[in-house]
Design a protein around this motif. Structure first.
Motif, PDB file in Angstrom:
ATOM      1  N   LEU A 137       0.834  -1.202   0.000  1.00  0.00           N
ATOM      2  CA  LEU A 137       0.000   0.000   0.000  1.00  0.00           C
ATOM      3  C   LEU A 137       0.865   1.247   0.000  1.00  0.00           C
ATOM      4  O   LEU A 137       0.625   2.191  -0.774  1.00  0.00           O
ATOM      5  N   TYR A 138       1.890   1.274   0.852  1.00  0.00           N
ATOM      6  CA  TYR A 138       2.791   2.427   0.904  1.00  0.00           C
ATOM      7  C   TYR A 138       3.413   2.707  -0.467  1.00  0.00           C
ATOM      8  O   TYR A 138       3.554   3.859  -0.880  1.00  0.00           O
ATOM      9  N   LEU A 139       3.808   1.646  -1.156  1.00  0.00           N
ATOM     10  CA  LEU A 139       4.475   1.807  -2.453  1.00  0.00           C
ATOM     11  C   LEU A 139       3.527   2.288  -3.553  1.00  0.00           C
ATOM     12  O   LEU A 139       3.968   2.709  -4.613  1.00  0.00           O
ATOM     13  N   SER A 140       2.239   2.255  -3.287  1.00  0.00           N
ATOM     14  CA  SER A 140       1.267   2.743  -4.270  1.00  0.00           C
ATOM     15  C   SER A 140       1.061   4.250  -4.184  1.00  0.00           C
ATOM     16  O   SER A 140       0.398   4.831  -5.054  1.00  0.00           O
ATOM     17  N   PHE A 141       1.643   4.899  -3.163  1.00  0.00           N
ATOM     18  CA  PHE A 141       1.460   6.331  -2.988  1.00  0.00           C
ATOM     19  C   PHE A 141       2.400   7.086  -3.934  1.00  0.00           C
ATOM     20  O   PHE A 141       3.610   7.177  -3.690  1.00  0.00           O
ATOM     21  N   ARG A 142       1.861   7.620  -4.990  1.00  0.00           N
ATOM     22  CA  ARG A 142       2.680   8.253  -6.017  1.00  0.00           C
ATOM     23  C   ARG A 142       3.401   9.495  -5.508  1.00  0.00           C
ATOM     24  O   ARG A 142       4.458   9.861  -6.028  1.00  0.00           O
ATOM     25  N   GLN A 143       2.833  10.168  -4.510  1.00  0.00           N
ATOM     26  CA  GLN A 143       3.426  11.412  -4.033  1.00  0.00           C
ATOM     27  C   GLN A 143       4.591  11.186  -3.068  1.00  0.00           C
ATOM     28  O   GLN A 143       5.238  12.135  -2.640  1.00  0.00           O
ATOM     29  N   ALA A 144       4.894   9.924  -2.743  1.00  0.00           N
ATOM     30  CA  ALA A 144       5.962   9.626  -1.794  1.00  0.00           C
ATOM     31  C   ALA A 144       7.328   9.893  -2.405  1.00  0.00           C
ATOM     32  O   ALA A 144       7.537   9.745  -3.615  1.00  0.00           O
ATOM     33  N   SER A 145       8.288  10.248  -1.551  1.00  0.00           N
ATOM     34  CA  SER A 145       9.649  10.540  -2.000  1.00  0.00           C
ATOM     35  C   SER A 145      10.390   9.258  -2.351  1.00  0.00           C
ATOM     36  O   SER A 145       9.994   8.147  -1.968  1.00  0.00           O
ATOM     37  N   LEU A 146      11.504   9.417  -3.070  1.00  0.00           N
ATOM     38  CA  LEU A 146      12.341   8.276  -3.417  1.00  0.00           C
ATOM     39  C   LEU A 146      12.875   7.594  -2.158  1.00  0.00           C
ATOM     40  O   LEU A 146      12.893   6.358  -2.065  1.00  0.00           O
ATOM     41  N   LYS A 147      13.298   8.380  -1.192  1.00  0.00           N
ATOM     42  CA  LYS A 147      13.822   7.823   0.061  1.00  0.00           C
ATOM     43  C   LYS A 147      12.765   6.976   0.756  1.00  0.00           C
ATOM     44  O   LYS A 147      13.050   5.875   1.240  1.00  0.00           O
ATOM     45  N   PHE A 148      11.539   7.478   0.808  1.00  0.00           N
ATOM     46  CA  PHE A 148      10.443   6.736   1.435  1.00  0.00           C
ATOM     47  C   PHE A 148      10.224   5.414   0.708  1.00  0.00           C
ATOM     48  O   PHE A 148      10.081   4.363   1.338  1.00  0.00           O
ATOM     49  N   LYS A 149      10.229   5.447  -0.620  1.00  0.00           N
ATOM     50  CA  LYS A 149       9.944   4.237  -1.390  1.00  0.00           C
ATOM     51  C   LYS A 149      11.063   3.201  -1.270  1.00  0.00           C
ATOM     52  O   LYS A 149      10.794   1.995  -1.174  1.00  0.00           O
ATOM     53  N   VAL A 150      12.305   3.653  -1.240  1.00  0.00           N
ATOM     54  CA  VAL A 150      13.406   2.708  -1.068  1.00  0.00           C
ATOM     55  C   VAL A 150      13.270   1.980   0.267  1.00  0.00           C
ATOM     56  O   VAL A 150      13.462   0.757   0.353  1.00  0.00           O
ATOM     57  N   ARG A 151      12.919   2.720   1.297  1.00  0.00           N
ATOM     58  CA  ARG A 151      12.735   2.095   2.612  1.00  0.00           C
ATOM     59  C   ARG A 151      11.630   1.045   2.573  1.00  0.00           C
ATOM     60  O   ARG A 151      11.752  -0.029   3.175  1.00  0.00           O
ATOM     61  N   GLN A 152      10.551   1.347   1.861  1.00  0.00           N
ATOM     62  CA  GLN A 152       9.447   0.385   1.783  1.00  0.00           C
ATOM     63  C   GLN A 152       9.829  -0.846   0.973  1.00  0.00           C
ATOM     64  O   GLN A 152       9.433  -1.972   1.310  1.00  0.00           O
ATOM     65  N   TYR A 153      10.595  -0.677  -0.097  1.00  0.00           N
ATOM     66  CA  TYR A 153      11.072  -1.829  -0.858  1.00  0.00           C
ATOM     67  C   TYR A 153      11.944  -2.738   0.014  1.00  0.00           C
ATOM     68  O   TYR A 153      11.847  -3.972  -0.050  1.00  0.00           O
ATOM     69  N   ILE A 154      12.806  -2.135   0.815  1.00  0.00           N
ATOM     70  CA  ILE A 154      13.664  -2.925   1.707  1.00  0.00           C
ATOM     71  C   ILE A 154      12.815  -3.737   2.675  1.00  0.00           C
ATOM     72  O   ILE A 154      13.026  -4.948   2.865  1.00  0.00           O
ATOM     73  N   HIS A 155      11.830  -3.082   3.279  1.00  0.00           N
ATOM     74  CA  HIS A 155      10.964  -3.785   4.222  1.00  0.00           C
ATOM     75  C   HIS A 155      10.097  -4.822   3.512  1.00  0.00           C
ATOM     76  O   HIS A 155       9.797  -5.892   4.081  1.00  0.00           O
ATOM     77  N   TYR A 156       9.700  -4.524   2.311  1.00  0.00           N
ATOM     78  CA  TYR A 156       8.908  -5.491   1.553  1.00  0.00           C
ATOM     79  C   TYR A 156       9.713  -6.771   1.320  1.00  0.00           C
ATOM     80  O   TYR A 156       9.214  -7.887   1.549  1.00  0.00           O
ATOM     81  N   TRP A 157      10.956  -6.621   0.861  1.00  0.00           N
ATOM     82  CA  TRP A 157      11.814  -7.793   0.646  1.00  0.00           C
ATOM     83  C   TRP A 157      12.032  -8.564   1.944  1.00  0.00           C
ATOM     84  O   TRP A 157      12.011  -9.801   1.963  1.00  0.00           O
ATOM     85  N   SER A 158      12.254  -7.827   3.027  1.00  0.00           N
ATOM     86  CA  SER A 158      12.448  -8.481   4.315  1.00  0.00           C
ATOM     87  C   SER A 158      11.226  -9.312   4.692  1.00  0.00           C
ATOM     88  O   SER A 158      11.349 -10.458   5.144  1.00  0.00           O
ATOM     89  N   SER A 159      10.037  -8.747   4.485  1.00  0.00           N
ATOM     90  CA  SER A 159       8.807  -9.480   4.796  1.00  0.00           C
ATOM     91  C   SER A 159       8.677 -10.720   3.926  1.00  0.00           C
ATOM     92  O   SER A 159       8.258 -11.790   4.397  1.00  0.00           O
ATOM     93  N   CYS A 160       9.037 -10.601   2.638  1.00  0.00           N
ATOM     94  CA  CYS A 160       8.987 -11.768   1.747  1.00  0.00           C
ATOM     95  C   CYS A 160       9.928 -12.868   2.234  1.00  0.00           C
ATOM     96  O   CYS A 160       9.588 -14.061   2.218  1.00  0.00           O
ATOM     97  N   MET A 161      11.133 -12.480   2.653  1.00  0.00           N
ATOM     98  CA  MET A 161      12.092 -13.461   3.144  1.00  0.00           C
ATOM     99  C   MET A 161      11.557 -14.155   4.399  1.00  0.00           C
ATOM    100  O   MET A 161      11.679 -15.379   4.549  1.00  0.00           O
ATOM    101  N   LEU A 162      10.940 -13.372   5.286  1.00  0.00           N
ATOM    102  CA  LEU A 162      10.415 -13.946   6.524  1.00  0.00           C
ATOM    103  C   LEU A 162       9.195 -14.823   6.253  1.00  0.00           C
ATOM    104  O   LEU A 162       8.966 -15.813   6.960  1.00  0.00           O
TER     105      LEU A 162
END
Length: 300
Positions: free
Chosen positions: A237-262
């Motif tokens: 959901l966070y990654l669907s927010f188009r107005q989010a900054s690049l820094k915000f999105k990179v953080r969400q991608y990192i957490h997304y991958w972590s969740s997938c691994m877990l």
């Protein structure tokens, strides 16, 4: 009995000891234009018996009690939303309580400013010692909760109290559940609603909050470990927010991958940025390893 304006709902799991403070604060409300809906999330203490006693007292407001199988806070929200029939809803956790005039201030503010243009009201949570948790909200009529999340305003995010139109809750509920996972943050629904609506700003103390060591606000790494698909869903959901900054999105991608691994599997992300997804992968793997190490003795 006249239909009330707001449902105050309290998801509770073995909190008979702390709910008394919540109940007493509701008894002191200067306006009793509310229903108190208690969602018992499979308690094994004497919650049911204590609530039954309160229902027999002359407290000036209606108490409704629903018992359900233990499923976590988001399932308590689902049950409350399904059973609410008032214009507005607000969650007051079992270990929190309202200032004596909170209901009156909320309803007066909504009657003066509310309309179908707004999702509801966002106000402040205070610690028991009388301090605001985080910073006050921006000094403006309304605000979007997504903008608060992504850091549009130069304030420190803290706890907020959301009063939401019941019809909008019903439009996005129920939240999905993942087998064995109980830590899916109900703020997910508030953000879904914020994709279409802003919230009126009421920069006042609407709730006193006490954090319990075993509550959702504690042990975030343990929550990541025990509910990886739920957290992956939030990151999507966070990654669907188009107005989010690049820094915000990179953080969400990192957490997304972590969740997938877990979770041990790909968690269904669509419409992703391939470069950011690849760039974040190794960091996400490291984060998942860190979470496993830090929670290896406490996984439950």
């Amino acid at each position: 009995m006249d239909k009330k304006t707001i449902t105050v709902f309290t998801p509770a799991y073995n909190r008979a000891d702390t709910m008394k403070r919540n109940y007493q604060a509701l008894c002191r409300q200067t306006l009793k234009d509310f229903v108190w809906l208690i969602i018992d999330d499979g308690s094994t203490d004497n919650t049911k018996e204590i609530v039954a006693e309160w229902m027999q007292e002359n407290n000036g407001f209606e108490i409704r009690y629903i018992y359900k199988k233990n499923g976590g806070l988001h399932t308590g929200y689902n049950a409350a939303i399904a059973n609410a029939d008032t214009e507005l809803m607000m969650c007051v956790d079992s270990d929190d309580y309202l200032p004596d005039d909170a209901i009156e201030r909320i309803i007066n503010f909504w009657r003066e400013n509310g309309s179908d243009k707004y999702a509801g009201i966002v106000g402040l949570d205070y610690g028991l010692q009388g301090y605001v948790i985080g910073d006050p909200l921006p000094d403006q009529k309304s605000v979007n909760l997504i903008d608060l999340l992504i850091g549009k305003y130069p304030i420190h995010n803290g706890d907020r109290k959301n009063i939401v139109r019941t019809d909008l809750y019903k439009a996005v509920a129920p939240m999905k559940s993942f087998p064995g996972e109980k830590n899916f943050n109900p703020h997910y629904m508030h953000l879904q609603i914020s994709e279409k609506y802003d919230f009126l700003v009421l920069n006042e103390n609407l709730c006193y909050v006490e954090y319990q060591p075993e509550g959702m606000s504690a042990s975030i790494l343990k929550q990541y470990r025990n509910s990886p698909r739920s957290f992956a869903e939030i990151r999507k959901l966070y990654l669907s927010f188009r107005q989010a900054s690049l820094k915000f999105k990179v953080r969400q991608y990192i957490h997304y991958w972590s969740s997938c691994m877990l979770a041990g599997s790909w968690c269904g992300l669509k419409n992703f940025n391939p470069l950011l997804l690849i760039f974040s992968f190794p960091v996400g793997v490291l984060l998942s390893f860190y979470i496993r190490v830090k929670t290896s003795k406490h996984k439950s």
